[in-house]
Scaffold this active site. Structure first.
Site, PDB file in Angstrom:
ATOM      1  N   GLU A  33       0.803  -1.229   0.000  1.00 38.65           N
ATOM      2  CA  GLU A  33       0.000   0.000   0.000  1.00 38.65           C
ATOM      3  C   GLU A  33       0.830   1.270   0.000  1.00 38.65           C
ATOM      4  O   GLU A  33       0.457   2.259  -0.628  1.00 38.65           O
ATOM      5  CB  GLU A  33      -0.933   0.064   1.225  1.00 38.65           C
ATOM      6  CG  GLU A  33      -2.055  -0.933   1.214  1.00 38.65           C
ATOM      7  CD  GLU A  33      -1.769  -2.067   2.167  1.00 38.65           C
ATOM      8  OE1 GLU A  33      -2.715  -2.568   2.745  1.00 38.65           O
ATOM      9  OE2 GLU A  33      -0.600  -2.432   2.327  1.00 38.65           O
ATOM     10  N   ASP A 120      -1.839  -5.138   3.539  1.00 33.72           N
ATOM     11  CA  ASP A 120      -1.880  -5.392   4.986  1.00 33.72           C
ATOM     12  C   ASP A 120      -2.611  -6.691   5.330  1.00 33.72           C
ATOM     13  O   ASP A 120      -3.534  -7.113   4.623  1.00 33.72           O
ATOM     14  CB  ASP A 120      -2.552  -4.224   5.704  1.00 33.72           C
ATOM     15  CG  ASP A 120      -1.629  -3.016   5.809  1.00 33.72           C
ATOM     16  OD1 ASP A 120      -0.414  -3.189   5.658  1.00 33.72           O
ATOM     17  OD2 ASP A 120      -2.134  -1.896   6.035  1.00 33.72           O
ATOM     18  N   ASP A 122      -5.060  -7.776   7.135  1.00 24.09           N
ATOM     19  CA  ASP A 122      -6.378  -7.726   7.779  1.00 24.09           C
ATOM     20  C   ASP A 122      -7.449  -7.682   6.696  1.00 24.09           C
ATOM     21  O   ASP A 122      -7.157  -7.803   5.502  1.00 24.09           O
ATOM     22  CB  ASP A 122      -6.487  -6.532   8.732  1.00 24.09           C
ATOM     23  CG  ASP A 122      -6.202  -5.196   8.052  1.00 24.09           C
ATOM     24  OD1 ASP A 122      -6.134  -5.160   6.799  1.00 24.09           O
ATOM     25  OD2 ASP A 122      -6.058  -4.182   8.756  1.00 24.09           O
ATOM     26  N   GLU A 124      -9.290  -5.259   5.526  1.00 22.44           N
ATOM     27  CA  GLU A 124      -9.153  -4.162   4.569  1.00 22.44           C
ATOM     28  C   GLU A 124      -8.021  -4.428   3.593  1.00 22.44           C
ATOM     29  O   GLU A 124      -8.130  -4.155   2.404  1.00 22.44           O
ATOM     30  CB  GLU A 124      -8.926  -2.843   5.312  1.00 22.44           C
ATOM     31  CG  GLU A 124      -8.952  -1.641   4.394  1.00 22.44           C
ATOM     32  CD  GLU A 124      -8.890  -0.331   5.147  1.00 22.44           C
ATOM     33  OE1 GLU A 124      -9.036   0.720   4.496  1.00 22.44           O
ATOM     34  OE2 GLU A 124      -8.683  -0.349   6.379  1.00 22.44           O
ATOM     35  N   TYR A 349       2.522  -5.260  13.090  1.00 21.09           N
ATOM     36  CA  TYR A 349       1.334  -4.611  12.542  1.00 21.09           C
ATOM     37  C   TYR A 349       0.466  -4.047  13.663  1.00 21.09           C
ATOM     38  O   TYR A 349       0.199  -4.725  14.661  1.00 21.09           O
ATOM     39  CB  TYR A 349       0.533  -5.615  11.709  1.00 21.09           C
ATOM     40  CG  TYR A 349      -0.568  -4.971  10.903  1.00 21.09           C
ATOM     41  CD1 TYR A 349      -0.279  -3.957   9.996  1.00 21.09           C
ATOM     42  CD2 TYR A 349      -1.889  -5.378  11.047  1.00 21.09           C
ATOM     43  CE1 TYR A 349      -1.286  -3.364   9.258  1.00 21.09           C
ATOM     44  CE2 TYR A 349      -2.895  -4.788  10.302  1.00 21.09           C
ATOM     45  CZ  TYR A 349      -2.590  -3.786   9.413  1.00 21.09           C
ATOM     46  OH  TYR A 349      -3.588  -3.187   8.675  1.00 21.09           O
ATOM     47  N   ARG A 351      -2.730  -2.838  13.685  1.00 21.65           N
ATOM     48  CA  ARG A 351      -4.191  -3.013  13.745  1.00 21.65           C
ATOM     49  C   ARG A 351      -4.479  -4.476  14.093  1.00 21.65           C
ATOM     50  O   ARG A 351      -4.503  -5.338  13.227  1.00 21.65           O
ATOM     51  CB  ARG A 351      -4.850  -2.632  12.416  1.00 21.65           C
ATOM     52  CG  ARG A 351      -4.720  -1.157  12.098  1.00 21.65           C
ATOM     53  CD  ARG A 351      -5.543  -0.761  10.881  1.00 21.65           C
ATOM     54  NE  ARG A 351      -5.355   0.643  10.572  1.00 21.65           N
ATOM     55  CZ  ARG A 351      -4.456   1.124   9.713  1.00 21.65           C
ATOM     56  NH1 ARG A 351      -3.657   0.277   9.072  1.00 21.65           N
ATOM     57  NH2 ARG A 351      -4.344   2.412   9.498  1.00 21.65           N
ATOM     58  N   HIS A 396      -2.018 -11.765  13.679  1.00 18.09           N
ATOM     59  CA  HIS A 396      -1.787 -12.936  14.516  1.00 18.09           C
ATOM     60  C   HIS A 396      -1.182 -12.609  15.858  1.00 18.09           C
ATOM     61  O   HIS A 396      -1.039 -13.502  16.704  1.00 18.09           O
ATOM     62  CB  HIS A 396      -0.866 -13.902  13.774  1.00 18.09           C
ATOM     63  CG  HIS A 396       0.580 -13.506  13.779  1.00 18.09           C
ATOM     64  ND1 HIS A 396       0.999 -12.249  13.449  1.00 18.09           N
ATOM     65  CD2 HIS A 396       1.699 -14.210  14.103  1.00 18.09           C
ATOM     66  CE1 HIS A 396       2.315 -12.197  13.536  1.00 18.09           C
ATOM     67  NE2 HIS A 396       2.763 -13.366  13.934  1.00 18.09           N
TER      68      HIS A 396
END
Length: 958
Positions: A33, A120, A122, A124, A349, A351, A396
């Site tokens: 991203e 990413d 997740d 999104e 990460y 989030r 995770h």
């Protein structure tokens, strides 16, 4: 049109590795991203990989009619961007600012053998990967590359162990996006019609606003209660350590004294607390006097050991809360800094809803804790923290320092700015502390009795806490919310060694009065905690939700407290009366569970959306689907909504029994009451919190006439001069006679006549003036502006002194020069004006500096002194590098260094304002040779820049 997922159907997290394409000469395009992440991971992957960024999302639902492709403009569903009659297929369009990026990525795809989607880890991120797949339509094999930290080992492992796209995760994210579009596009227009234009409603946004409004309602309903007790200082004798300690009166003749928790919000004792005694001031003073010189003794001593376990490592919500409490960061600021730390390889990460640590992370934390604090401070066995969260993200692991060996804050200090360092240090400390030993100590509770001269037995209480082994507290102590009476885990209060029946004396006995306080307003950390407690939304979206409700004008900040606007009261009132389920806490939390069923593959997206929108058997009793669906709910309610009723918020009755209400009008809120059949109105200051609008303040506002305070008559024009309160501050104006319009004139003629009518002169009050004391002479001077100072003898241009939006200034033609004081408007002479114009025009920092309004200490990032200054746009805080305008609710007198640093940090994060391009100048013909040479240089530079750009993140195979 998009919306189908044939390319990912059935692709359930299958590991396929990368071995098939690892032959020599293979080239792979890796898309992430962010450009920062692209630059960081490119060297880790080595030859054969080209790393490029999509710079976030590349497409979305249409933002307006202009974005809808021509072939769909006639469709009934085009406004929504979702074909609700055809399986809820979404119309996705490449956003205008991403068209060149898509072209660039398609060009890169032509020269590679495989595509790795490394967005990413997740929901999104999975959706962004799917959008890239649908838009680029690659003809080469596609793999999903997932990593949770940007380290060489993690990146190489991710490249060697890829998978296919997870269709269920994509479905879950796309369902949320479509759901939010349906919610917003159906409900928001109701707010435009019934409350005010340009308002918005949202699935989580509206519920978050309701939480803030509910708290303000509680504060408005709150009635304070008062109660008294006695604070004492006891003396245990010269051999005791400490000799003196504090105690407080808790009972008289066996009857417990009331404390704050015994009272309800109505100021009365709770029904269950009828046996407690409320000590009045007179009784407290009498008892304090009657206890002087009396003997006291220890009635009981209770000592207990206590153990405190370490805090779990950070997840998204706890990181936001702790950064808010400990460093006064907003949620948005916290996540922005965490994003930079993650992308640059410092933390995992950010989030995540997980508090678990990998085995390697546990080992790293335990090893570092042993090195720094000693073996005895480390937990005997590894600690693992598990937490089941309803709407869990897929990351995770908890947020921790990256790598298998953590870098200490000292090792990264030179690489990070101040904010990044502080957040990294906090994450590092929390992670290390999570693997350390329990803190241990003892608590002591003592009861002390003494008889007053009146014969009453008075019982005092004292408590203490001693930490005997600090354990994890050596590394990290969690911040507490002082507004709610929290106490830090490392706080100690020692008592001397005491025994039952031991004699004591009181060196001080002070009557102490208390009043109950309303529940504290939410701050960003406490609102995040409340949303998480209710199971509403996802922690990864809390920062954007809190920013949205502020940007929409539903909530504003007073210090760190979140204050709802009157518009928020009207909007939430409408939602509660007519769309109750949409702002119901349990319903909204339950919807998250249903969306998670889609993520798990237990629910079909199209079927769920159909039941929600059109109605059907879904959710619990009373859910939107069982009530007939969102579409029916909105369409059936609009005509029943009384706009005047919705926009009227009753406050209280005045001393004459008249109901005082706040009306939310198109131009802002105002006060109103009916007196003898006539409506009386008053303007409401924008920075007055709702719970502070008392009857006394209301009467003062009503006492300020809407038509203004008459100052007298202009002796020249004969017009009445009045002083008024306006939305943008006090001003003076003249009352002109009404123009005569023929009764038979058409509406257009009346409008034209009014447009041609003379406009009244107006003038804003100087900062040194007050609307209550301004005189007719002052007003006439203000109305005389602009004042002609004279003419420039050289140019013949007229020079005038004017008071503008940004302060006093001189104007000559198109040349304006600032004046240092408002008084100069009336005193400056032509000679003085000409001297100002003879000097070079000064701008910004080179202009004459005014003394600061307040000094706040050094900025934690730049290290430079922060001061508050008075600028063209009002007061602002600056550190000499960045300027940040004070927000609504920020007052100069109460502005803290923490709040100033927060404003500067937000401004700094936005970066410098883009410079305006100077208009191109046409070169003179006499310099043709020079221009040609310059053009050649520019062309060469352009080629060089293009070459650099195309290879900036590509690692060529050797």
């Amino acid at each position: 049109m998009s919306g189908e997922q044939d390319s990912v159907a059935g692709a359930r997290t299958k590991k396929n590795g990368a071995a098939a394409g690892n032959g020599a000469g293979h080239r792979r395009l890796v898309i992430v991203e962010s450009p920062t992440k692209a630059r960081k991971i490119a060297p880790y992957l080595g030859g054969g990989y080209v790393v490029e960024s999509s710079v976030g999302h590349i497409r979305d639902l249409p933002r307006g009619a202009a974005d809808v492709p021509a072939q769909y403009k006639g469709e009934a569903w085009a406004r929504l961007g979702v074909d609700v009659d055809n399986g809820f297929k979404a119309l996705y369009v490449v956003t205008p600012d991403k068209k060149s990026k898509v072209t660039e990525l398609k060009g890169l795809l032509k020269d590679v053998d495989e595509l790795y989607l490394a967005t990413d880890p997740d929901r999104e991120g999975e959706a962004i990967a799917w959008h890239l797949l649908e838009t680029l339509k690659p003809k080469v094999p596609v793999r999903r590359m997932v990593f949770h930290e940007v380290t060489e080992q993690a990146i190489r492992a991710a490249a060697d162990s890829t998978r296919e796209l997870d269709a269920d995760l994509v479905d879950a994210q796309e369902t949320r996006r479509i759901l939010d579009r349906l919610y917003g596009y159906e409900v928001s227009p109701v707010l435009w019609k019934k409350v005010m234009p340009k308002l918005s409603a949202g699935r989580v946004q509206s519920v978050a606003t309701r939480i803030v409004v509910e708290r303000e309602r509680e504060r408005m309903r709150f009635t304070s209660a008062s109660y008294w007790d006695i604070s004492a200082t006891m003396d245990a004798g010269e051999d005791a350590s400490p000799r003196n300690f504090p105690a407080r009166l808790v009972a008289v003749d066996g009857a417990r004294l009331a404390t704050g928790r015994d009272f309800g919000s109505d100021g009365q004792l709770k029904a269950s607390n009828n046996e407690v005694r409320v000590l009045a001031e007179a009784d407290a003073r009498r008892l304090a006097e009657a206890l002087k010189q009396r003997d006291f003794k220890v009635a009981s001593v209770e000592e207990k050991p206590y153990t405190r376990k370490p805090y779990a490592p950070f997840m998204t919500s706890t990181l936001q809360q702790e950064a808010g409490r400990k460093m006064r960061f907003t949620s948005e600021r916290t996540m922005r800094i965490a994003q930079k730390l993650y992308e640059n390889g410092y933390i995992t990460y950010m989030r995540t809803d997980s508090t678990t640590l990998s085995e390697s992370a546990i080992s790293a934390a335990r090893s570092q804790a042993t090195q720094l604090y000693g073996k005895e401070y480390v937990s005997p066995t590894p600690r693992q923290y598990t937490r089941k969260v309803k709407n869990a993200q897929e990351a995770h692991e908890a947020i921790r320092p990256s790598g298998e060996v953590f870098r200490t804050p000292g090792q990264v200090a030179g690489e990070l700015d101040t904010d990044e360092f502080r957040l990294y240090e906090m994450i590092w400390q929390r992670t290390i502390a999570s693997q350390m030993a329990d803190a241990k100590g003892t608590t002591m509770s003592v009861r002390i009795v003494g008889n007053a001269t009146s014969g009453e037995e008075c019982t005092f209480a004292a408590s203490g806490r001693t930490i005997t082994f600090a354990g994890f507290l050596k590394a990290y102590v969690e911040a507490v919310d002082t507004e709610t009476g929290g106490e830090a885990d490392d706080k100690q209060s020692r008592l001397p060694v005491l025994e039952k029946d031991q004699a004591l004396t009181a060196t001080e006995l002070n009557p102490d009065g208390h009043t109950t306080s309303p529940p504290a307003r939410y701050s960003e950390p406490s609102l995040v905690s409340k949303l998480e407690e209710l199971g509403i939304g996802r922690p990864s979206t809390y920062a954007s939700i809190i920013k949205t409700i502020q940007d929409r004008g539903y909530v504003w900040k007073k210090g760190s407290a979140l204050v709802p606007s009157w518009v928020a009261f009207a909007v939430i009132g409408l939602m509660e009366r007519h769309f109750e389920r949409l702002v119901d806490y349990d319903f909204t939390a339950g919807m998250e569970d249903e969306l998670d069923r889609i993520a798990a593959g237990d629910e079909q997206r199209a079927q769920w959306l159909s039941k929600f929108y059109f109605g059907g058997d879904m959710g619990v009793d009373g859910s939107i689907g069982r009530l007939g669906g969102l579409k029916k709910l909105v369409e059936g309610s609009v005509e029943d909504i009384d706009a005047r009723e919705i926009n009227s918020i009753p406050l209280f009755s005045d001393e004459n029994g008249h109901t005082v209400v706040v009306r939310v009008g198109r131009y802002g809120p105002y006060l109103e009451r009916e007196v003898d059949g006539n409506s009386q109105r008053a303007n409401l200051p924008e920075d007055l919190p709702p719970d502070e609008l008392s009857q006394e303040i209301a009467e003062k506002l009503f006492a300020t006439p809407q038509e203004g305070r008459t100052l007298g008559t202009d002796p020249v024009s004969g017009h009445e001069i009045v002083a008024k309160e306006g939305r943008f501050g006090p001003y003076v104006t003249e009352v002109l006679p009404e123009i005569e319009i023929p009764e038979d004139a058409t509406a257009a003629q009346k409008k034209a006549a009014k447009a041609k009518a003379p406009k009244p002169r107006t003038g804003s009050l100087f900062k040194s003036m007050d609307i209550e004391t301004i005189t007719l002479d002052d007003a006439l001077k203000l109305l005389s502006l602009p004042r002609v100072v004279g003419k420039d003898p050289e140019s013949g241009d007229e020079i005038t002194a004017q008071n503008g939006r940004y302060g006093p200034y001189l104007k000559k033609g198109t040349d304006s020069r600032s004046l240092s004081t408002e008084d100069q408007l009336f005193s400056i002479t032509l000679e003085e004006a000409l001297k100002i114009y003879s000097e070079p025009k000064q701008r910004g920092r080179s202009a004459t500096a005014k003394p600061p309004l307040k000094e706040l200490g050094d900025d934690p990032v730049s290290g430079k002194p922060m001061v508050v200054k008075d600028g063209r746009f009002g007061p602002y805080v600056t550190d000499g590098e960045y300027n940040a305008t004070l927000r609504k609710g920020d007052e100069i007198e109460s502005l803290t260094a923490e709040r100033a640093a927060e404003l500067l940090a937000e401004k700094r994060a936005k970066g410098p304002a883009p410079r305006r391009k100077a208009p191109a100048r046409k070169p003179a013909s006499t310099t043709a040779k020079t221009v040609k040479a310059g053009t050649t240089k520019k062309a060469a530079a352009a080629k060089s820049t293009t070459a650099k750009r195309s290879s900036s993140t590509a690692t060529k195979a050797k």
